[in-house]
Design a protein around this motif. Sequence first.
Motif, PDB file in Angstrom:
ATOM      1  N   LYS A 160       0.804  -1.417   0.130  1.00 18.59           N
ATOM      2  CA  LYS A 160      -0.349  -0.093   0.235  1.00 18.59           C
ATOM      3  C   LYS A 160       1.054   0.931  -0.115  1.00 18.59           C
ATOM      4  CE  LYS A 160      -4.069   2.298   0.656  1.00 18.59           C
ATOM      5  NZ  LYS A 160      -5.158   2.403   1.783  1.00 18.59           N
ATOM      6  N   ILE A 161       1.743   0.843   0.912  1.00 13.25           N
ATOM      7  CA  ILE A 161       2.687   2.571   1.030  1.00 13.25           C
ATOM      8  C   ILE A 161       3.344   2.686  -0.088  1.00 13.25           C
ATOM      9  CG2 ILE A 161       4.412   3.323   2.247  1.00 13.25           C
ATOM     10  CD1 ILE A 161       4.110   1.771   4.639  1.00 13.25           C
ATOM     11  N   ARG A 162       3.851   1.576  -0.786  1.00 12.97           N
ATOM     12  CA  ARG A 162       4.454   1.358  -2.708  1.00 12.97           C
ATOM     13  C   ARG A 162       3.251   1.668  -3.329  1.00 12.97           C
ATOM     14  NH1 ARG A 162       5.997  -3.585  -3.068  1.00 12.97           N
ATOM     15  NH2 ARG A 162       3.968  -3.944  -4.694  1.00 12.97           N
ATOM     16  N   ASP A 163       2.112   1.747  -3.130  1.00 12.31           N
ATOM     17  CA  ASP A 163       1.334   1.731  -4.567  1.00 12.31           C
ATOM     18  C   ASP A 163       1.022   3.160  -4.262  1.00 12.31           C
ATOM     19  OD1 ASP A 163       2.216  -1.125  -6.026  1.00 12.31           O
ATOM     20  OD2 ASP A 163       0.219  -1.788  -4.767  1.00 12.31           O
ATOM     21  N   ALA A 164       0.530   3.641  -3.462  1.00 10.90           N
ATOM     22  CA  ALA A 164      -0.128   5.149  -3.160  1.00 10.90           C
ATOM     23  C   ALA A 164       1.104   5.541  -2.757  1.00 10.90           C
ATOM     24  CB  ALA A 164      -0.540   4.894  -1.928  1.00 10.90           C
ATOM     25  N   ARG A 165       2.155   5.395  -3.211  1.00  9.61           N
ATOM     26  CA  ARG A 165       3.257   6.239  -3.481  1.00  9.61           C
ATOM     27  C   ARG A 165       3.463   7.299  -1.970  1.00  9.61           C
ATOM     28  NH1 ARG A 165       6.085   7.218  -8.092  1.00  9.61           N
ATOM     29  NH2 ARG A 165       5.094   5.853  -9.725  1.00  9.61           N
ATOM     30  N   ILE A 166       2.814   6.937  -0.913  1.00  6.70           N
ATOM     31  CA  ILE A 166       2.700   7.502   0.300  1.00  6.70           C
ATOM     32  C   ILE A 166       4.457   7.735   0.722  1.00  6.70           C
ATOM     33  CG2 ILE A 166       2.914   7.320   3.126  1.00  6.70           C
ATOM     34  CD1 ILE A 166       0.748   4.518   2.645  1.00  6.70           C
ATOM     35  N   PRO A 167       4.245   9.495   1.065  1.00  5.10           N
ATOM     36  CA  PRO A 167       5.999  10.042   1.392  1.00  5.10           C
ATOM     37  C   PRO A 167       6.552   9.553   2.005  1.00  5.10           C
ATOM     38  CG  PRO A 167       3.505  11.377   1.762  1.00  5.10           C
ATOM     39  CD  PRO A 167       2.971  10.335   1.031  1.00  5.10           C
ATOM     40  N   TYR A 168       8.133   9.674   1.634  1.00 10.59           N
ATOM     41  CA  TYR A 168       8.537   9.006   3.584  1.00 10.59           C
ATOM     42  C   TYR A 168       8.791  10.815   3.923  1.00 10.59           C
ATOM     43  CZ  TYR A 168      12.700   7.227   6.194  1.00 10.59           C
ATOM     44  OH  TYR A 168      13.452   6.944   6.969  1.00 10.59           O
ATOM     45  N   GLU A 169       8.550  10.984   4.934  1.00 11.37           N
ATOM     46  CA  GLU A 169       8.534  11.984   6.024  1.00 11.37           C
ATOM     47  C   GLU A 169       7.598  12.771   7.319  1.00 11.37           C
ATOM     48  OE1 GLU A 169       6.878  15.028   2.748  1.00 11.37           O
ATOM     49  OE2 GLU A 169       5.041  15.131   3.309  1.00 11.37           O
ATOM     50  N   VAL A 170       8.206  13.488   7.814  1.00 12.00           N
ATOM     51  CA  VAL A 170       7.430  13.291   9.375  1.00 12.00           C
ATOM     52  C   VAL A 170       6.373  15.011   7.932  1.00 12.00           C
ATOM     53  CG1 VAL A 170       7.360  14.807  10.824  1.00 12.00           C
ATOM     54  CG2 VAL A 170       9.206  13.462  10.432  1.00 12.00           C
ATOM     55  N   PRO A 171       4.498  14.681   8.530  1.00 10.23           N
ATOM     56  CA  PRO A 171       4.105  15.316   7.811  1.00 10.23           C
ATOM     57  C   PRO A 171       3.732  16.786   8.752  1.00 10.23           C
ATOM     58  CG  PRO A 171       2.753  13.773   9.569  1.00 10.23           C
ATOM     59  CD  PRO A 171       4.089  13.460   9.373  1.00 10.23           C
ATOM     60  N   GLY A 172       3.327  17.584   7.647  1.00 11.94           N
ATOM     61  CA  GLY A 172       3.523  18.943   8.451  1.00 11.94           C
ATOM     62  C   GLY A 172       2.104  18.938   9.638  1.00 11.94           C
ATOM     63  N   LYS A 173       1.776  19.786  10.004  1.00 13.39           N
ATOM     64  CA  LYS A 173       1.553  20.274  11.500  1.00 13.39           C
ATOM     65  C   LYS A 173       0.123  19.829  11.701  1.00 13.39           C
ATOM     66  CE  LYS A 173       4.579  23.304  13.977  1.00 13.39           C
ATOM     67  NZ  LYS A 173       4.999  24.603  14.434  1.00 13.39           N
ATOM     68  N   ASP A 174      -0.541  20.859  10.047  1.00 17.03           N
ATOM     69  CA  ASP A 174      -2.007  20.237   9.918  1.00 17.03           C
ATOM     70  C   ASP A 174      -2.050  18.379   9.507  1.00 17.03           C
ATOM     71  OD1 ASP A 174      -0.686  19.788   7.617  1.00 17.03           O
ATOM     72  OD2 ASP A 174      -2.491  19.906   6.592  1.00 17.03           O
ATOM     73  N   GLN A 175      -1.088  17.961  10.123  1.00 15.38           N
ATOM     74  CA  GLN A 175      -1.568  16.014   9.467  1.00 15.38           C
ATOM     75  C   GLN A 175      -1.162  15.356  10.522  1.00 15.38           C
ATOM     76  OE1 GLN A 175       0.675  15.520   6.093  1.00 15.38           O
ATOM     77  NE2 GLN A 175      -2.097  15.522   5.135  1.00 15.38           N
TER      78      GLN A 175
END
Length: 410
Positions: A160-175
């Motif tokens: 799911k992470i690969r196919d959805a291209r979930i970013p490898y990052e700490v999210p912004g404060k709104d998330q």
Amino acid sequence: MHEKLSDIYQTESRRVFATLVRLLGDFDLAEEALQDAFAAALAQWPKDGVPANPRAWLVSAGRFKAIDQIRRRMRFDSTVESIAVLSEGHHTPDSIDDDALIVDDQLRLIFTCCHPSLSREARVALTLREVCGLATEEIARAYLVPPSTLAQRIVRAKAKIRDARIPYEVPGKDQLSERLDVVLQVIYLVFNEGYSAFQGEQLVRHELATEAIRLTRLLFGLMPTAEVEGLLALMLLHDARKSARINAQGELVRLEDQDRRLWNQHQIKEGVALVLHALASREFGIYTLQAAIAAVHSESPSAEDTDWDQIVGLYDALLIRMPTPVVELNRAVAVAMRDGPEAGLQLVNAILNQGELAEYHLAHAAKADLCQRLGRTSDARSAYQTAIAYVTQGPERRFLERQIAALSTD
């Protein structure tokens, strides 16, 4: 050298893995690269010595090994091209700046694994496996599911992470807030595995507890909310007791029997200050309340002098926010200390009759202890035997066996 390398593997492998995930963009490739890096270290370090920055050396070695492997397989896609850019000659194993390139990839990886598009079960399982390196079997036993089911859950989450291209990052404060709950849960599970290992002969896994505290400090700097502060306080207060929790023979020592002079007063002072600040915010939750309970214990000179009435009150507040059988059990033990073993035993029996803790060894151990205090030797022996049947931790099993032996002596 083997022992030195083993120590580095325990303390650094998951940080190296997290950075390799960032650099390579693939969980499985990063895992292979991690193993290849340590194999290279095993071959090279005995001849050349341990490098000044072992973690950076391992990251570079793993990355180069992964690039070579991909080239051998002749898979030159866009991912490989991005990796090839990283492999250009301006980086050598010892030239990677530890603070600049390896900022804190584990924290990034935790938030990636805890992305809201994944199921809650998948987030926890994936993080415990990939960030913290717990074996699939360990996680499966903790969650009472077959290892094959747990493994498939992890595989699907990676896909799911690969196919959805979930970013490898700490999210912004709104998330941040929407993912914070699961992140805190995962970090606390890691700490618990370090503070009291789920199974095996080693009661404490210091590297996991230390890593959980480190990650929580980083998270608190990123998001200084009351619950992050409360979780940090809770872990510090529990960790402060580690030197007194086992004796010279490596056996478990109960809280009431611990030599409190061995407790880390610096950590206790920091933990108490954090929990008081979190409570003052009026925005606290379950971790802060558990930290407050731990603080009462930490500031008490002995079990007898503990303010059990305050602890029962804190458990009452915790039950409102976290109405689980385990919290009920802990409250029952506190009631027994405040009102006597008979009052506690009634509560414990009622909890066991509900059935949810029927295979939870600590519930039967609590019943056994209360029966022993009431002089009900036969009931105590039976409850201890039931607890032993369900315990998976070596030192805990031996502790329970010593309690039965003491009953026979009496």
